[in-house]
Design a protein around this motif. Structure first.
Motif, PDB file in Angstrom:
ATOM      1  N   VAL A 152      -2.513  82.542 -46.011  1.00  0.00           N
ATOM      2  CA  VAL A 152      -3.332  82.834 -47.203  1.00  0.00           C
ATOM      3  C   VAL A 152      -3.669  84.320 -47.129  1.00  0.00           C
ATOM      4  O   VAL A 152      -4.511  84.747 -46.329  1.00  0.00           O
ATOM      5  CB  VAL A 152      -4.602  81.973 -47.237  1.00  0.00           C
ATOM      6  CG1 VAL A 152      -5.414  82.278 -48.492  1.00  0.00           C
ATOM      7  CG2 VAL A 152      -4.243  80.492 -47.178  1.00  0.00           C
ATOM      8  N   ASN A 154      -4.923  87.781 -48.812  1.00  0.00           N
ATOM      9  CA  ASN A 154      -5.760  88.328 -49.877  1.00  0.00           C
ATOM     10  C   ASN A 154      -5.383  89.780 -50.133  1.00  0.00           C
ATOM     11  O   ASN A 154      -5.411  90.608 -49.216  1.00  0.00           O
ATOM     12  CB  ASN A 154      -7.245  88.220 -49.484  1.00  0.00           C
ATOM     13  CG  ASN A 154      -8.149  88.881 -50.513  1.00  0.00           C
ATOM     14  OD1 ASN A 154      -8.626  89.986 -50.303  1.00  0.00           O
ATOM     15  ND2 ASN A 154      -8.367  88.207 -51.623  1.00  0.00           N
ATOM     16  N   ASP A 161      -5.238  86.065 -54.217  1.00  0.00           N
ATOM     17  CA  ASP A 161      -4.759  85.405 -53.006  1.00  0.00           C
ATOM     18  C   ASP A 161      -3.332  84.925 -53.206  1.00  0.00           C
ATOM     19  O   ASP A 161      -2.984  84.403 -54.277  1.00  0.00           O
ATOM     20  CB  ASP A 161      -5.645  84.214 -52.643  1.00  0.00           C
ATOM     21  CG  ASP A 161      -7.008  84.661 -52.115  1.00  0.00           C
ATOM     22  OD1 ASP A 161      -7.111  85.809 -51.653  1.00  0.00           O
ATOM     23  OD2 ASP A 161      -7.964  83.857 -52.191  1.00  0.00           O
ATOM     24  N   ASN A 163      -0.650  82.309 -51.453  1.00  0.00           N
ATOM     25  CA  ASN A 163      -0.438  81.224 -50.493  1.00  0.00           C
ATOM     26  C   ASN A 163       1.062  81.117 -50.217  1.00  0.00           C
ATOM     27  O   ASN A 163       1.817  80.633 -51.066  1.00  0.00           O
ATOM     28  CB  ASN A 163      -0.968  79.898 -51.047  1.00  0.00           C
ATOM     29  CG  ASN A 163      -2.460  79.941 -51.303  1.00  0.00           C
ATOM     30  OD1 ASN A 163      -3.208  80.555 -50.553  1.00  0.00           O
ATOM     31  ND2 ASN A 163      -2.905  79.305 -52.367  1.00  0.00           N
ATOM     32  N   HIS A 217      -5.567  83.011 -42.299  1.00  0.00           N
ATOM     33  CA  HIS A 217      -6.029  83.893 -43.382  1.00  0.00           C
ATOM     34  C   HIS A 217      -5.843  85.348 -42.978  1.00  0.00           C
ATOM     35  O   HIS A 217      -6.197  85.752 -41.857  1.00  0.00           O
ATOM     36  CB  HIS A 217      -7.504  83.620 -43.695  1.00  0.00           C
ATOM     37  CG  HIS A 217      -7.728  82.289 -44.341  1.00  0.00           C
ATOM     38  ND1 HIS A 217      -7.796  82.136 -45.712  1.00  0.00           N
ATOM     39  CD2 HIS A 217      -7.872  81.047 -43.816  1.00  0.00           C
ATOM     40  CE1 HIS A 217      -7.991  80.856 -46.005  1.00  0.00           C
ATOM     41  NE2 HIS A 217      -8.045  80.171 -44.865  1.00  0.00           N
TER      42      HIS A 217
END
Length: 582
Positions: A152, A154, A161, A163, A217
């Motif tokens: 994920v 950013n 975002d 994915n 992330h």
């Protein structure tokens, strides 16, 4: 000139024989190991530059050990294994070298033929060795390389975002290049947060980088200047790529555009076309498309329909209702920056490949060339109408690739959805599922209508069959009756003929009999009395001189032919006709 800008500048600007650069290394001159020598070709100012062999760096992991290797690209895979045999004490015959982008390769394969980047990450498996620890370690490593990691990411400037699913065998450098396509941030200008401290090398695979499984992330933004780098200390590492490919990724630093530097667009420089221009046969064009797609993105991709758009529509829409599918039309454009990410991360994702195979007929076309695009628009106008054609015209290059979802209806074909290249894997799957949901509802109605129609047709066929069988039975009955009547007529005719023949014989015998003698005749007379099977009696006088044949003719003239009856005496019982008495 082996990407040596100093040598290139000297080569282009030389007005005569150019002396070779000094062999001593300094901050303003390239190292002596990369210095190229010049030699005059003729009296003109043109010179030939001898290229130094390209060196490749390999980071090879085995159990808890890491081996760093540097080899020329003219070396073979077998040479790497022989070096590793010395370093790791593992026989070459027991060694499996994994991590190649093109799959398993043979020992005789030249590294040059694999088109490898400068930095490469490989790993060694030894499944044939008896060590239990080795087996478990190799198995764990293989499992982690086969796992899919959800990143994920950013994009801080765009507040968006992404994915993205990546297999564990992908390197950090490949992730950064894909993000470069999505965000238009060159790799060397990317500033990352979220990578673990162990992920210090861009050639490291995701499985070995220490990121969280199944989801990790990260965040990325553009650095303000390539010369400055954040130095704040924290648990996350801010990584700036220094791998091959970034050194010439941003020619804009020198005020030169990529296309000006190389003379052609970067996409055409790197890739062969997905589809030949002005191909006469659509099937041949799609075979070329499929082969090129596989060579770029691997064998795990949707099964593209080989044939014309009309044939694909027939396959999807015009079979039995239960067998119908949606038609997915994939439109590729090599000039779009989203093409590489969409193909590798979306179209080649295992979930998308499986879902498309089960529910869609997938047809593809390349619109990079204007001739191929015009040909596609003509086909779309013929099969889907001018509205769809005009819709495709309105999309810009940076919105490609496109995935058109088409559903067949009773009277026309309807485009349910147009999916652009800037979507995520989850969005793509949800839109495909939404289209399938709409199609399934329509398909159930079509199945119901088709079942009712087939039931009506079945009743009609049964009625027609019963009527046919009834007609057939009547015909056979009539034919049998006519045959029986004909047989009776024939037998009756034969019986009459036989009777007429017997009557003729009887009359001829009767006429041939000598006259019956009178009782007072002078000769000896015998009076015979003959009892017939019916109990009647026949009487006649015969001369004693007559033969028995006269008696037989007399009996036959009364309807008892010699061939069918016997003439017997009462006592003693004797067959006077010459036949034995039972």
């Amino acid at each position: 000139n082996n990407w040596d800008l100093v040598v290139s500048a000297l080569f282009l600007s030389a007005g005569g024989p150019v002396p070779p650069p000094p062999s001593t290394a300094s901050s303003s001159s390239p190292p002596s190991s990369s210095t190229s020598a010049f030699c005059p070709v003729n009296a003109s100012s043109r010179h030939i530059v001898e290229r130094q062999p390209r060196m490749l760096n390999f980071r090879v992991e085995y159990r808890q050990r890491t081996v760093e290797l540097v080899l020329e690209e003219g070396s073979t895979v077998g040479e790497i294994k022989r070096i590793l045999e010395t370093e790791l004490a593992v026989p070459v015959s027991k060694m499996q070298l994994k991590g190649w982008k093109s799959g398993d390769v043979s020992d005789s394969t030249l590294l040059r033929s694999l088109h490898l980047p400068k930095n490469n990450s490989l790993y060694v498996l030894t499944p044939d060795l008896a060590s239990t620890a080795s087996t478990s370690t190799n198995s764990a490593l293989q499992d982690s390389l086969n796992q899919n990691f959800l990143l994920v990411i950013n994009h801080r400037e765009a507040q968006r975002d992404y994915n993205l699913n990546f297999p564990g065998s992908r390197t950090i450098q490949e992730v950064k290049r894909n993000i470069s396509d999505l965000t238009n941030i060159p790799v060397r200008y990317q500033q990352w947060e979220g990578w673990p401290t162990s992920a210090s090398d861009d050639s490291m695979t995701l499985a070995l980088s220490g990121i969280s499984y199944p989801c990790h992330h990260l965040s990325v933004c553009r650095r303000s200047s390539p010369a400055t780098e954040p130095t704040e200390e924290c648990s996350d590492v801010h990584m700036i790529s220094d791998s091959e490919g970034d050194d010439f990724e941003d020619a804009s630093e020198f005020g030169v555009d990529d296309s000006e530097m190389f003379g052609v667009g970067s996409s055409s420089c790197r890739k062969s076309p997905m589809m030949p221009e002005n191909s006469e046969n659509e099937a041949d064009a799609l075979l070329h498309f499929t082969a090129e797609f596989s060579s770029r993105y691997g064998e795990s991709h949707p099964m593209f329909f080989i044939g014309s758009l009309e044939a694909a529509s027939q396959e999807a829409f015009y079979g039995k209702a239960r067998d119908r599918k949606l038609l997915a039309i994939y439109l590729h454009n090599d000039d779009s920056v989203l093409g590489n990410v969409f193909c590798s991360q979306m179209m080649c994702a295992e979930s998308i490949v499986s879902y498309l195979s089960q529910n869609f007929i997938t047809w593809a076309w390349d619109v990079t060339k204007e001739a191929n695009k015009a040909r596609l628009l003509t086909m779309c106008t013929r099969h889907f109408g001018s509205v769809v054609t005009q819709t495709i015209r309105t999309y810009k290059i940076d919105q490609f690739p496109l995935l058109l979802i088409v559903m067949g209806k009773r009277t026309s074909n309807e485009v349910l959805n147009v999916i652009q290249g800037n979507t995520t894997l989850d969005e793509l799957m949800m839109r495909l599922m939404g289209a399938v949901e709409i199609f399934t509802a329509q398909q159930q109605e079509d199945i119901k209508d088709e079942d009712e129609r087939e039931a009506r047709e079945m009743v009609k066929r049964e009625q027609d069959e019963a009527y046919r069988l009834s007609l057939e039975a009547d015909r056979k009955k009539r034919e049998a009756q006519e045959k029986e009547e004909a047989e009776q007529v024939r037998l009756e005719r034969m019986r009459k003929e036989q009777e007429e023949e017997k009557e003729a014989i009887r009359l001829s015998l009767e006429q041939a009999l000598p006259p019956e003698p009178e009782e007072e005749a002078g000769e000896q007379i015998s009076k015979l009395r003959i009892r017939t099977p019916s109990g009647e009696f026949l009487e006649r006088r015969f001369l004693g001189s007559c033969k028995l044949q006269v008696l037989f003719d007399f009996v036959a003239s009364k309807g008892f032919p010699f061939e069918e009856f016997k003439l017997l005496t009462t006592f003693p019982r004797r067959n006077v006709s010459g036949k034995r008495v039972p």
